[in-house]
Design an enzyme around this catalytic site. Structure first.
Site, PDB file in Angstrom:
ATOM      1  N   ASP A  60      21.737-103.658 -75.493  1.00  0.00           N
ATOM      2  CA  ASP A  60      20.487-102.955 -75.180  1.00  0.00           C
ATOM      3  C   ASP A  60      19.340-103.515 -76.013  1.00  0.00           C
ATOM      4  O   ASP A  60      19.395-103.501 -77.249  1.00  0.00           O
ATOM      5  CB  ASP A  60      20.614-101.456 -75.466  1.00  0.00           C
ATOM      6  CG  ASP A  60      21.454-100.723 -74.440  1.00  0.00           C
ATOM      7  OD1 ASP A  60      21.828-101.344 -73.423  1.00  0.00           O
ATOM      8  OD2 ASP A  60      21.743 -99.538 -74.666  1.00  0.00           O
ATOM      9  N   GLY A 108      29.556 -97.313 -69.970  1.00  0.00           N
ATOM     10  CA  GLY A 108      30.969 -97.328 -70.312  1.00  0.00           C
ATOM     11  C   GLY A 108      31.191 -97.286 -71.812  1.00  0.00           C
ATOM     12  O   GLY A 108      31.964 -96.474 -72.322  1.00  0.00           O
ATOM     13  N   ASN A 168      29.124 -96.322 -74.157  1.00  0.00           N
ATOM     14  CA  ASN A 168      28.653 -95.059 -74.722  1.00  0.00           C
ATOM     15  C   ASN A 168      29.682 -93.945 -74.536  1.00  0.00           C
ATOM     16  O   ASN A 168      29.949 -93.163 -75.451  1.00  0.00           O
ATOM     17  CB  ASN A 168      27.339 -94.636 -74.068  1.00  0.00           C
ATOM     18  CG  ASN A 168      26.204 -95.596 -74.346  1.00  0.00           C
ATOM     19  OD1 ASN A 168      26.235 -96.356 -75.314  1.00  0.00           O
ATOM     20  ND2 ASN A 168      25.194 -95.571 -73.496  1.00  0.00           N
ATOM     21  N   THR A 218      22.392 -86.555 -80.069  1.00  0.00           N
ATOM     22  CA  THR A 218      22.126 -87.924 -79.616  1.00  0.00           C
ATOM     23  C   THR A 218      20.653 -88.148 -79.307  1.00  0.00           C
ATOM     24  O   THR A 218      20.072 -89.161 -79.709  1.00  0.00           O
ATOM     25  CB  THR A 218      22.978 -88.245 -78.378  1.00  0.00           C
ATOM     26  OG1 THR A 218      24.363 -88.202 -78.746  1.00  0.00           O
ATOM     27  CG2 THR A 218      22.656 -89.627 -77.828  1.00  0.00           C
ATOM     28  N   ASP A 275      25.765 -89.811 -71.286  1.00  0.00           N
ATOM     29  CA  ASP A 275      27.052 -90.422 -71.608  1.00  0.00           C
ATOM     30  C   ASP A 275      27.752 -89.658 -72.731  1.00  0.00           C
ATOM     31  O   ASP A 275      28.970 -89.487 -72.719  1.00  0.00           O
ATOM     32  CB  ASP A 275      26.854 -91.880 -72.021  1.00  0.00           C
ATOM     33  CG  ASP A 275      26.222 -92.713 -70.925  1.00  0.00           C
ATOM     34  OD1 ASP A 275      26.475 -92.419 -69.748  1.00  0.00           O
ATOM     35  OD2 ASP A 275      25.471 -93.648 -71.246  1.00  0.00           O
TER      36      ASP A 275
END
Length: 296
Positions: free
Chosen positions: A12, A40, A42, A276, A246
């Protein structure tokens, strides 16, 4: 019982901006940060930090080796991650504005280089009653779902990013749908509808499945054909929403695997997602179980 996440692994590139770039506009970013990401990755990190023994399967390029290391540090088994020397890792270009909102451009790379041979080899280690977590950021999804269903695995699908490929999956073979209102509407072929009505309609369309509808700032809804439950969000100062969904997915499934009541699994997932979004980045922002348990 084992848990396999066959999913994406991304690098990222996060650009901090005042606002999302508009058509024809050139915009300077204040900051560039590089993080491990991909839906995926995460979700595997969330599962690993929640204490679940989870295996991740997927593909990366040589420059993505740090993604494999990051998974390992979160307690994720990476035996089924392949390194493809001739293919670049998947990556995302993410604009993160002053409100904490994001705009994301994906490049599939190695995530779109999954082979059926890789699928068969990976699934040979899993069987009846094991869980399979999927998102819509890798190729060969129809084949993966078909083979996993034949093995009697319980299949969890987060169909994001929604497209024709996701709509073409054998959705009647899915055991858990975790998705947002827009994605639910696209599957049902309707544009409007209340959250609980959408969840119920999905449950009626796929009577063997359990539905979790995520609603952003409005919380989430669970429906399994019998029980319906609404989970409120925990309000925090939002910094970056990239991995919120996620994180919710990973912690909710962790709760299911720990045989928690649905209400407690949803609450735990909401707390984890709140932590998060209060942090920058994707995988690096996902909290540990200890942090979730201590969250007020």
């Amino acid at each position: 019982m084992k848990v396999l996440n066959f999913g994406s692994l991304n690098i990222d590139y996060v650009y901090k901006v005042n606002h999302m770039v508009e058509r024809g506009e050139t915009l300077s970013s204040r900051e560039l940060c590089t993080y491990p990401g991909g839906k995926g990755l995460n979700q595997s990190v969330a599962l690993g930090k929640a204490g679940v023994e989870v295996y991740h399967a997927g593909s990366i390029g040589e420059e993505g080796r740090f993604l494999e290391e990051f998974l390992g540090e979160a307690g994720v088994n990476t035996d089924y991650v392949r390194i493809l020397p001739q293919v670049k890792s998947g990556h995302a270009i993410i604009q993160n504005d002053d409100n904490g909102d994001n705009c994301i451009l994906l490049y599939g790379g190695a995530n779109q280089a999954i082979t059926r041979e890789q699928v068969d080899e990976t699934l040979s280690a899993f069987g009846d009653g094991d869980y399979l977590i999927l998102q819509n950021e890798i190729n060969e999804l129809p084949y993966i779902v078909k083979k996993a269903h034949e093995k009697g695995m319980k299949i969890v699908l987060n169909p994001s990013p929604m497209d024709e490929k996701a709509l073409g999956l054998p959705l009647d073979q899915i055991d858990y749908f975790i998705l947002n209102e827009i994605e639910a509407g696209q599957i049902l072929g309707i544009e409007n509808g209340g959250a609980q009505d959408l969840a119920k309609a999905l449950g009626e369309r796929f009577p063997g499945a359990k539905i979790v509808l995520t609603l952003g700032g409005d919380g989430s809804v669970y429906f399994d054909g019998v029980k319906s439950y609404v989970q409120e969000i925990y309000k925090v100062e939002t910094v970056d929403t990239t991995a919120a969904g996620d994180t919710f997915t990973g912690y909710f499934i962790a709760g299911v695997l720990q045989e928690l009541p649905v209400e407690k699994a949803m609450d735990m997932a909401a707390k984890a997602a709140a932590i998060t979004v209060s942090r920058a980045g994707a995988g690096v922002a996902i909290p540990t179980m200890e942090e979730v348990e201590n969250f007020q």
